[in-house]
Write an enzyme that holds these catalytic residues in place. Structure first.
Site, PDB file in Angstrom:
ATOM      1  N   LYS A  37     -10.313   1.684   1.861  1.00  0.00           N
ATOM      2  CA  LYS A  37      -9.272   2.089   0.909  1.00  0.00           C
ATOM      3  C   LYS A  37      -7.898   1.980   1.564  1.00  0.00           C
ATOM      4  O   LYS A  37      -7.807   1.897   2.797  1.00  0.00           O
ATOM      5  CB  LYS A  37      -9.544   3.517   0.449  1.00  0.00           C
ATOM      6  CG  LYS A  37      -9.548   4.515   1.590  1.00  0.00           C
ATOM      7  CD  LYS A  37     -10.306   5.796   1.245  1.00  0.00           C
ATOM      8  CE  LYS A  37     -10.139   6.804   2.375  1.00  0.00           C
ATOM      9  NZ  LYS A  37     -11.068   7.924   2.255  1.00  0.00           N
ATOM     10  N   TYR A 246      21.745   9.147  15.676  1.00  0.00           N
ATOM     11  CA  TYR A 246      22.135  10.106  14.636  1.00  0.00           C
ATOM     12  C   TYR A 246      22.067  11.526  15.165  1.00  0.00           C
ATOM     13  O   TYR A 246      21.076  11.927  15.800  1.00  0.00           O
ATOM     14  CB  TYR A 246      21.181  10.005  13.438  1.00  0.00           C
ATOM     15  CG  TYR A 246      21.473   8.847  12.506  1.00  0.00           C
ATOM     16  CD1 TYR A 246      22.720   8.700  11.903  1.00  0.00           C
ATOM     17  CD2 TYR A 246      20.490   7.917  12.216  1.00  0.00           C
ATOM     18  CE1 TYR A 246      22.968   7.647  11.030  1.00  0.00           C
ATOM     19  CE2 TYR A 246      20.728   6.858  11.341  1.00  0.00           C
ATOM     20  CZ  TYR A 246      21.975   6.733  10.755  1.00  0.00           C
ATOM     21  OH  TYR A 246      22.211   5.695   9.901  1.00  0.00           O
TER      22      TYR A 246
HETATM   23  C1  LIG Z   1     -11.821   8.178   3.334  1.00  0.00           C
HETATM   24  C2  LIG Z   1     -13.216   8.556   3.140  1.00  0.00           C
HETATM   25  C3  LIG Z   1     -14.174   8.298   4.132  1.00  0.00           C
HETATM   26  C4  LIG Z   1     -13.806   7.823   5.518  1.00  0.00           C
HETATM   27  O1  LIG Z   1     -13.316   8.931   6.249  1.00  0.00           O
HETATM   28  P1  LIG Z   1     -12.807   8.814   7.774  1.00  0.00           P
HETATM   29  O2  LIG Z   1     -12.462  10.214   8.115  1.00  0.00           O
HETATM   30  O3  LIG Z   1     -11.602   7.934   7.746  1.00  0.00           O
HETATM   31  O4  LIG Z   1     -13.912   8.250   8.583  1.00  0.00           O
HETATM   32  C5  LIG Z   1     -15.495   8.544   3.813  1.00  0.00           C
HETATM   33  N1  LIG Z   1     -15.856   9.058   2.608  1.00  0.00           N
HETATM   34  C6  LIG Z   1     -14.953   9.348   1.650  1.00  0.00           C
HETATM   35  C7  LIG Z   1     -15.415   9.925   0.359  1.00  0.00           C
HETATM   36  C8  LIG Z   1     -13.604   9.129   1.873  1.00  0.00           C
HETATM   37  O5  LIG Z   1     -12.707   9.446   0.935  1.00  0.00           O
END
Ligand SMILES: *Cc1c(COP(=O)(O)O)cnc(C)c1O
Length: 347
Positions: A37, A246
């Site tokens: 994702k 800054y």
């Molecule tokens: C993002 C996600 C993962 C992966 O999690 P990590 O902590 O990045 O390994 C697995 N399952 C679900 C449902 C997620 O939303």
């Protein structure tokens, strides 16, 4: 016309694959998928997905249907799961894309059935209270007719040693007994490190595949994948007592040589690195001095062992555990914040 981006990411394919294989080994008999994702956590899903497929990954998790569409030509769409579920508005596009929804609510289940049903995944909420059906919402009538492939739940605190992990594990065991599904899945990256009890039939690592270290058990196993680099735009000599950047949050203590490099918070090199990040060149280590700006960072190169010049490249220290500690920004946000201005080079 050829433009050379003044900031770039070196992305290490062999580290990516080694990390996924480490997750697969630690998953034991369970199959190992990958969370891709948010454009594979900012690295670029279209590059990452084929590499992981080649390594043996067969289950890819995205959040949005648009993310499924973006990779649906790279792997069989039935191997892509859409975590954020489906609404009746998505139905036509979803069928065309061919990815599989993770059904999270009774309404999503009805929409799926009304749209003709077929293979789906189901999210149980075992205590994160975010997405998924709670144990009290499971009833035979609701699930009747569903062709459930992956029955999953998600851990809230797998990166910590807290009772909640065992409680979620027990609840998932119990709730999943009454539901018929082809496969069960609970663990993310940190969950895999909690042990085989958490791995069931399929694991879903994300962060660790990209070089993140959510638990100490993984620190010696996981390799850095993302190496940001930026070009020196200007070098200046300053006397002692001169303010930099800054709001003058840094003042030179002695005669200093500073380099201004082409990276900033707009690239995801966040303001938390002000006066706390580091750059490197070979064995030299240069502290970030002053505040990180939108497009610029100043580093103290006074102790450089080589003669640096405009146009030279410096590497940003970006080992994720250390970078998160230095910046106060989570490892996840450091990855997903990686900006579009970097040119991305897979090596
Ligand atoms: C993002 C996600 C993962 C992966 O999690 P990590 O902590 O990045 O390994 C697995 N399952 C679900 C449902 C997620 O939303």
């Amino acid at each position: 016309m050829t433009l050379i981006a003044p900031s770039r990411l070196r992305l290490d394919s062999s580290a990516l694959i080694a990390n996924w294989k480490t997750m697969a080994r630690m998953s034991g008999a369970a199959a190992t998928g990958a969370a891709v994702k948010a454009d594979a956590y900012g690295l670029g899903a279209c590059e990452v997905v084929p590499k992981l497929w080649e390594a043996g990954c067969r289950d890819f998790f995205v959040a949005h249907w648009s993310e499924a569409a973006a990779i649906a030509k790279l792997v069989p769409p039935g191997n892509i799961a859409v975590l954020n579920g489906i609404s009746s508005d998505d139905m036509a596009a979803a069928k065309e894309i061919g990815a599989i929804p993770v059904l999270n609510t009774a309404k999503q289940i009805s929409a799926w059935k009304a749209g003709g049903g077929g293979r789906c995944h189901l999210m149980l909420d075992s205590g994160i209270n975010r997405l998924g059906l709670g144990p009290d919402q499971i009833d035979a009538q609701l699930l009747e007719g569903l062709e459930i492939d992956i029955l999953m739940s998600h851990l809230a605190s797998a990166d910590e040693d807290v009772d909640q992990n065992r409680r979620q594990l027990a609840m998932f065991h119990q709730a999943s007994q009454n539901i018929s599904a082809r496969r069960k899945s609970l663990a993310n990256s940190a969950g895999i490190a909690l042990g085989k009890d958490y791995c069931f039939d399929l694991t879903r690592p994300g962060l660790a595949v990209y070089g993140g270290v959510p638990r100490n058990e993984l620190s010696s196993e996981i390799k850095q994948v993302v190496w940001p680099e930026a070009r020196i735009l200007q070098i200046r000599q300053l006397d002692a007592g001169i303010p930099v950047g800054y709001n003058a949050t840094f003042t030179t203590r002695e005669c200093s040589v500073l380099a201004t490099i082409s990276v900033g918070y707009a690239d995801g090199y966040f303001r938390g690195f002000s006066n706390s990040g580091f750059c490197r060149l070979d064995l030299d280590r240069f502290p970030v001095v002053g505040r990180v700006s939108m497009d610029l960072v100043t580093v103290d190169i006074s102790n450089s062992s080589s003669q640096l010049a405009e146009g030279d490249w410096l590497a940003m220290e970006f080992e994720l555990n250390g970078a998160a500690a230095a910046s106060g920004v989570s490892q996840y946000e450091l990855l997903t914040g990686l900006g579009r201005r970097y040119s991305r080079h897979w090596i």
